[in-house]
Design an enzyme around this catalytic site. Structure first.
Site, PDB file in Angstrom:
ATOM      1  CG  ASP A   1      -4.956   2.345   1.619  1.00  0.00           C
ATOM      2  OD1 ASP A   1      -6.159   2.227   1.926  1.00  0.00           O
ATOM      3  OD2 ASP A   1      -4.521   2.091   0.480  1.00  0.00           O
TER       4      ASP A   1
ATOM      5  CG  HIS B   1      -8.337   0.336  -0.257  1.00  0.00           C
ATOM      6  ND1 HIS B   1      -7.224   1.119  -0.417  1.00  0.00           N
ATOM      7  CD2 HIS B   1      -8.682  -0.063  -1.503  1.00  0.00           C
ATOM      8  CE1 HIS B   1      -6.917   1.201  -1.700  1.00  0.00           C
ATOM      9  NE2 HIS B   1      -7.783   0.483  -2.386  1.00  0.00           N
TER      10      HIS B   1
ATOM     11  CB  SER C   1      -6.381   0.105  -5.266  1.00  0.00           C
ATOM     12  OG  SER C   1      -6.817   1.420  -5.180  1.00  0.00           O
TER      13      SER C   1
END
Length: 489
Positions: free
Chosen positions: A164, A206, A411
């Site tokens: 990520d 994220h 996600s």
């Protein structure tokens, strides 16, 4: 200077928080794989996986006007760059070259806002021993993670590779579990960089959010993850523009294969193409390179988990892609089921759809019969609000700076599955990726398709049609994951 290589180790959302393709939201920006004169593009050059053939291919890259950036001899993939628009065409068809493809169509744009909704953590932990923000974690209770924690918090021998945007290793809820010795960045042209700063987050929270869902520590602070005693490896594959180019992903999967990772989390699709079609030589080469890296990881005992996407599209009936390439000007193009979203549609990868707090498909979640493997909580802020103190339908997790925030998307669903796989791997340390997949799907309570078309607000804006049986269908795959069963069965 010789080419550096990663040697094999010896021995054993529409409504989505991150509005880049890294989070599988609506992409930013479709053109041709050929570069304009003077514009440097990256390429994957695929050849046979042996030392002599890779060296021969490297010489061919140089002769064709390119520069070798990195060579993965173990899978026969070379990352190269060239400013010559004719570079790929000159290499294709040469003896020993399997395929060549540009991995991008333009430069990297500025970063975008992740759109996280921050919350404040209580100053002290509850007297009952739960985490301060645990009452807001409807998602963990939905899959029985709270019950699973009565049995185990996971094993320290299990390593989860978070592919990520990096993990904030100083976060109070993540610092106990991030293993710097197993972390690396892959965004420097697909070349692994193990320096501490390289795999920290820069423009995006994220990866830190994803990591908290998997393994936030049970330490009386903030939240708790699904497998709070497993270790995390930060494998940074999202650059500061929010893109995951193929060479980054190749680097990440090979890194996971060679550093003891048991399961990877990929909450993204690989840019710049939403779907990679075999009829296009650039995209066909991308599929080959990424597939080889994924297979290499699987052969080294890694199970890979990936998001299905946030386009509310039926991936079993593809017809048109209007979003690609997302790093330049998107064009409308016909696609079919032979065009693959990477890595979710590769063999052996667990593809994850999202549900909200009521256990129904999230309005944005993509779906598809024989595409989705399982469903997991990803949040739904429009139509499914939980009975929690905040009444927030998104997923609460960690963000950089000892903060916490809500996001939603496939996600967010994907790390729930990854966390459950980590618990399964803790309980079954010798299980292969295929065996872990069989356990995961067998333990998932099935959810049947709705009686009619899915249309949560009655306007047709989010209309979707579910196909399949209660035991395996396009919305939920084999069903909703079950953390409690993972540690008890």
């Amino acid at each position: 200077m010789g080419v550096r290589r990663l040697d094999r180790l010896r021995g054993g959302a529409a409504g989505v928080a991150l509005v880049t393709s890294a989070a599988l939201a609506v992409p930013l920006g479709a053109a041709t794989g050929a570069s304009a004169a003077g514009t440097a593009l990256s390429y994957v050059v695929n050849t046979r996986a042996n030392h002599g053939q890779v060296q021969k291919a490297e010489r061919a890259v140089t002769a064709a006007g390119g520069t070798v950036v990195y060579a993965y001899e173990q899978i026969g993939v070379i990352v190269a760059r060239s400013t010559d628009p004719g570079f790929a065409a000159r290499l294709r068809g040469q003896n020993g070259i399997d395929s060549v493809g540009a991995t991008r169509t333009a430069g990297i744009p500025a970063a975008v806002d992740d759109g996280t909704e921050l919350v404040a953590a209580p100053a002290t932990a509850p007297a009952d021993g739960s985490e301060p923000l645990e009452p807001e974690q409807w998602d963990l209770r939905q899959i029985g993670a709270d019950q699973a924690h009565q049995v185990t918090l996971g094993s320290r021998s299990v390593v989860v590779g978070v592919m990520d945007s990096g993990i904030d290793a100083t976060h109070e809820d993540l610092a106990p579990n991030v293993d710097p010795s197993l972390s690396a960045s892959c965004i420097n042209g697909g070349v692994p960089d193990t320096s501490w700063k390289s795999w920290q987050p820069t423009t995006s929270d994220h990866g830190t959010h994803v990591s908290g869902t998997i393994a936030a520590a049970r330490n009386g602070k903030g939240i708790v993850g699904i497998a709070p005693d497993v270790r995390l490896a930060s494998i940074k594959v999202v650059d500061d523009g929010g893109f995951i180019y193929p060479e980054y992903a190749v680097c990440g999967f090979v890194w996971a294969a060679e550093h003891g990772v048991k399961v990877t989390n990929s909450s993204y699709f690989i840019d710049p193409w939403l779907y990679n079609c075999q009829s296009d030589p650039d995209q066909a080469a991308i599929v080959t390179a990424v597939r080889r890296a994924v297979e290499y990881s699987q052969h080294n005992g890694v199970l890979n988990v990936a998001a299905a996407g946030n386009f509310n599209t039926d991936m079993a009936h593809k017809s048109t892609d209007t979003t690609s390439p997302d790093d330049s000007t998107p064009l409308s193009r016909p696609v079919d089921n032979g065009c693959l979203e990477l890595p979710a549609e590769l063999p052996g990868v667990i593809a994850v759809s999202a549900v909200g707090s009521k256990g129904v498909k999230s309005f944005y979640s993509s779906y598809g019969a024989d595409v989705v493997t399982v469903a997991a909580p990803g949040g739904d802020s429009r139509f499914q609000l939980p009975d929690t103190p905040d009444h927030n339908g998104r997923v609460l997790s960690t963000v950089p700076g000892n903060k916490y925030g809500y996001k939603q998307g496939t996600s967010m669903a994907t790390p729930h599955v990854t966390g459950v796989v980590a618990l399964l791997a803790s309980a079954h340390p010798w299980a292969s990726p295929a065996e872990l997949t069989a356990l995961l799907t067998a333990q998932a309570p099935p959810i049947a398709c709705p009686a009619g078309p899915f249309d949560p607000d009655g306007t047709g804006a989010w209309r979707a049609v579910c196909e399949g049986s209660p035991a395996d269908n396009g919305f939920y795959g084999h069903g909703l994951i079950d953390a409690n069963a993972a540690v008890r069965d």
